[in-house]
Every structure is written in C-alpha cells, then in structure tokens.
Write a protein that holds these residues in place. Sequence first.
Motif, mmCIF file in Angstrom:
data_model
loop_
_atom_site.group_PDB
_atom_site.id
_atom_site.type_symbol
_atom_site.label_atom_id
_atom_site.label_comp_id
_atom_site.label_asym_id
_atom_site.label_seq_id
_atom_site.Cartn_x
_atom_site.Cartn_y
_atom_site.Cartn_z
ATOM 1 N N THR A 192 0.806 -1.223 0.000
ATOM 2 C CA THR A 192 0.000 0.000 0.000
ATOM 3 C C THR A 192 0.841 1.276 0.000
ATOM 4 O O THR A 192 0.284 2.375 -0.011
ATOM 5 N N GLY A 193 2.142 1.143 0.044
ATOM 6 C CA GLY A 193 3.011 2.317 0.016
ATOM 7 C C GLY A 193 3.259 2.955 1.367
ATOM 8 O O GLY A 193 3.856 4.024 1.453
ATOM 9 N N GLN A 194 2.838 2.312 2.450
ATOM 10 C CA GLN A 194 3.093 2.841 3.783
ATOM 11 C C GLN A 194 4.535 2.589 4.221
ATOM 12 O O GLN A 194 4.994 3.177 5.192
ATOM 13 N N LEU A 195 5.229 1.699 3.519
ATOM 14 C CA LEU A 195 6.612 1.340 3.825
ATOM 15 C C LEU A 195 7.343 1.157 2.508
ATOM 16 O O LEU A 195 6.819 0.522 1.591
ATOM 17 N N SER A 196 8.534 1.710 2.402
ATOM 18 C CA SER A 196 9.306 1.551 1.169
ATOM 19 C C SER A 196 10.093 0.243 1.211
ATOM 20 O O SER A 196 10.401 -0.284 2.288
ATOM 21 N N TRP A 197 10.423 -0.268 0.047
ATOM 22 C CA TRP A 197 11.212 -1.490 -0.071
ATOM 23 C C TRP A 197 12.557 -1.315 0.634
ATOM 24 O O TRP A 197 12.988 -2.176 1.397
ATOM 25 N N ALA A 198 13.202 -0.185 0.389
ATOM 26 C CA ALA A 198 14.523 0.070 0.995
ATOM 27 C C ALA A 198 14.444 0.090 2.519
ATOM 28 O O ALA A 198 15.293 -0.497 3.199
ATOM 29 N N ASP A 199 13.435 0.750 3.064
ATOM 30 C CA ASP A 199 13.284 0.815 4.521
ATOM 31 C C ASP A 199 12.998 -0.563 5.114
ATOM 32 O O ASP A 199 13.517 -0.915 6.170
ATOM 33 N N ALA A 200 12.172 -1.348 4.433
ATOM 34 C CA ALA A 200 11.859 -2.701 4.920
ATOM 35 C C ALA A 200 13.098 -3.581 4.908
ATOM 36 O O ALA A 200 13.340 -4.338 5.850
ATOM 37 N N ARG A 201 13.903 -3.475 3.853
ATOM 38 C CA ARG A 201 15.146 -4.261 3.775
ATOM 39 C C ARG A 201 16.134 -3.822 4.857
ATOM 40 O O ARG A 201 16.727 -4.660 5.526
ATOM 41 N N THR A 202 16.290 -2.528 5.035
ATOM 42 C CA THR A 202 17.223 -2.002 6.033
ATOM 43 C C THR A 202 16.834 -2.441 7.437
ATOM 44 O O THR A 202 17.696 -2.784 8.251
ATOM 45 N N ALA A 203 15.531 -2.456 7.706
ATOM 46 C CA ALA A 203 15.034 -2.836 9.032
ATOM 47 C C ALA A 203 14.995 -4.349 9.239
ATOM 48 O O ALA A 203 14.674 -4.818 10.331
ATOM 49 N N GLY A 204 15.309 -5.113 8.213
ATOM 50 C CA GLY A 204 15.288 -6.571 8.339
ATOM 51 C C GLY A 204 13.882 -7.159 8.360
ATOM 52 O O GLY A 204 13.685 -8.282 8.813
ATOM 53 N N ARG A 205 12.912 -6.411 7.865
ATOM 54 C CA ARG A 205 11.524 -6.883 7.868
ATOM 55 C C ARG A 205 11.203 -7.740 6.653
ATOM 56 O O ARG A 205 10.135 -8.358 6.594
ATOM 57 N N VAL A 206 12.106 -7.745 5.666
ATOM 58 C CA VAL A 206 11.939 -8.546 4.451
ATOM 59 C C VAL A 206 13.196 -9.381 4.261
ATOM 60 O O VAL A 206 14.303 -8.867 4.382
ATOM 61 N N HIS A 207 13.004 -10.649 3.987
ATOM 62 C CA HIS A 207 14.128 -11.532 3.670
ATOM 63 C C HIS A 207 14.069 -11.806 2.181
ATOM 64 O O HIS A 207 13.070 -12.329 1.681
ATOM 65 N N ALA A 208 15.128 -11.422 1.469
ATOM 66 C CA ALA A 208 15.166 -11.603 0.026
ATOM 67 C C ALA A 208 16.472 -12.277 -0.352
ATOM 68 O O ALA A 208 17.538 -11.870 0.094
ATOM 69 N N SER A 209 16.360 -13.327 -1.167
ATOM 70 C CA SER A 209 17.562 -14.013 -1.639
ATOM 71 C C SER A 209 17.464 -14.197 -3.141
ATOM 72 O O SER A 209 16.387 -14.424 -3.682
ATOM 73 N N GLY A 210 18.574 -14.070 -3.797
ATOM 74 C CA GLY A 210 18.630 -14.206 -5.248
ATOM 75 C C GLY A 210 18.853 -12.863 -5.919
ATOM 76 O O GLY A 210 18.509 -11.819 -5.381
ATOM 77 N N GLN A 211 19.445 -12.914 -7.112
ATOM 78 C CA GLN A 211 19.791 -11.701 -7.840
ATOM 79 C C GLN A 211 18.584 -10.883 -8.263
ATOM 80 O O GLN A 211 18.668 -9.678 -8.401
ATOM 81 N N ARG A 212 17.446 -11.530 -8.467
ATOM 82 C CA ARG A 212 16.259 -10.826 -8.954
ATOM 83 C C ARG A 212 15.220 -10.589 -7.856
ATOM 84 O O ARG A 212 14.111 -10.166 -8.140
ATOM 85 N N ALA A 213 15.570 -10.841 -6.618
ATOM 86 C CA ALA A 213 14.636 -10.706 -5.501
ATOM 87 C C ALA A 213 14.578 -9.256 -5.032
ATOM 88 O O ALA A 213 15.059 -8.900 -3.964
ATOM 89 N N ASP A 214 13.977 -8.409 -5.861
ATOM 90 C CA ASP A 214 13.856 -6.987 -5.563
ATOM 91 C C ASP A 214 12.535 -6.483 -6.135
ATOM 92 O O ASP A 214 12.312 -6.564 -7.343
ATOM 93 N N LEU A 215 11.675 -5.976 -5.278
ATOM 94 C CA LEU A 215 10.366 -5.491 -5.717
ATOM 95 C C LEU A 215 10.274 -3.963 -5.718
ATOM 96 O O LEU A 215 9.188 -3.414 -5.883
ATOM 97 N N ALA A 216 11.397 -3.275 -5.560
ATOM 98 C CA ALA A 216 11.387 -1.811 -5.434
ATOM 99 C C ALA A 216 10.625 -1.140 -6.574
ATOM 100 O O ALA A 216 9.856 -0.211 -6.354
ATOM 101 N N GLY A 217 10.813 -1.590 -7.783
ATOM 102 C CA GLY A 217 10.170 -0.967 -8.930
ATOM 103 C C GLY A 217 8.719 -1.363 -9.122
ATOM 104 O O GLY A 217 8.020 -0.792 -9.967
ATOM 105 N N LEU A 218 8.231 -2.318 -8.345
ATOM 106 C CA LEU A 218 6.853 -2.810 -8.505
ATOM 107 C C LEU A 218 5.912 -2.327 -7.411
ATOM 108 O O LEU A 218 4.710 -2.540 -7.497
ATOM 109 N N LEU A 219 6.456 -1.737 -6.367
ATOM 110 C CA LEU A 219 5.639 -1.319 -5.227
ATOM 111 C C LEU A 219 5.376 0.177 -5.263
ATOM 112 O O LEU A 219 6.225 0.933 -5.728
ATOM 113 N N PRO A 220 4.267 0.660 -4.781
ATOM 114 C CA PRO A 220 3.164 -0.085 -4.169
ATOM 115 C C PRO A 220 2.273 -0.750 -5.222
ATOM 116 O O PRO A 220 2.229 -0.324 -6.368
ATOM 117 N N ILE A 221 1.567 -1.773 -4.797
ATOM 118 C CA ILE A 221 0.674 -2.543 -5.665
ATOM 119 C C ILE A 221 -0.741 -1.982 -5.594
ATOM 120 O O ILE A 221 -1.417 -1.832 -6.601
#
Length: 127
Positions: free
Chosen positions: A96-125
Amino acid sequence: MARVRIGDDVGRAAVEVVRSLTAGGAEAAASVDRSTLALAVRYSLQLLAEQAPGGTVEVRVPPFGAVQCVEGPKHTRGTPPNVIETDASTWLALATGQLSWADARTAGRVHASGQRADLAGLLPIVR
C-alpha cells in the motif's frame, strides 16, 4: 485447478480495513480479524502476479499465500533461486506504500535471496 480471482471490490475493501486499523499502531493492527487479513494479503499478492507476470521470483507471506511473478526464467522444482518472504503486516505496508522497499530491507523486515529478488520498482501494488 485454477484459483478463483478475488474481486476488486472485495479485495480493496479488505485492504482498506487493514490499512485503516494498522494506521493506529501495533495495538490497532492486532485487532484485524484473521479472515480479513488473509483476504487483503491474498488480494495484494494476486495484483502483484497480475502486474508482474512470470515465474522468476517467489513472494511468500506465510501463512496466507505465495505467488510467482516477474518475467524471466521460470522456476519449476525445489526451492526457487529468487525468494522474498515477509510477514503479513510488512507485506501490506509495502503493497500500500506505507513502507518503502529500501526501509523494509534495512530494518530486516523482508528476507530476500537471489539476484532478482527486488520489488522496489513494482511497489506499491494497491493505490
């Protein structure tokens, strides 16, 4: 068997209920009933899969749902090479855009593995 698509009216209503309650903080977020939370998560995952079709990245929001999305090499067996996993409240804040991808990653709230595991350009939905 194909899953039944969640209607936009029902899905958006569930997302709005969760968004309005979570704006009140952790105590208010705890008051969201499980079925509404599940519906909001599944609807937003459905939108992600529709907006970024493919099978390169698997987004998991246990225990409510998971989708494969993003164009590229399709995964078919075992653990996918590109996995994103988070809890329901974090996912809905991202969707919903209440949290940015970068902030979630920095805070450790999202676990992402793999070279393509990045949703920054797709959010918010859900806008």
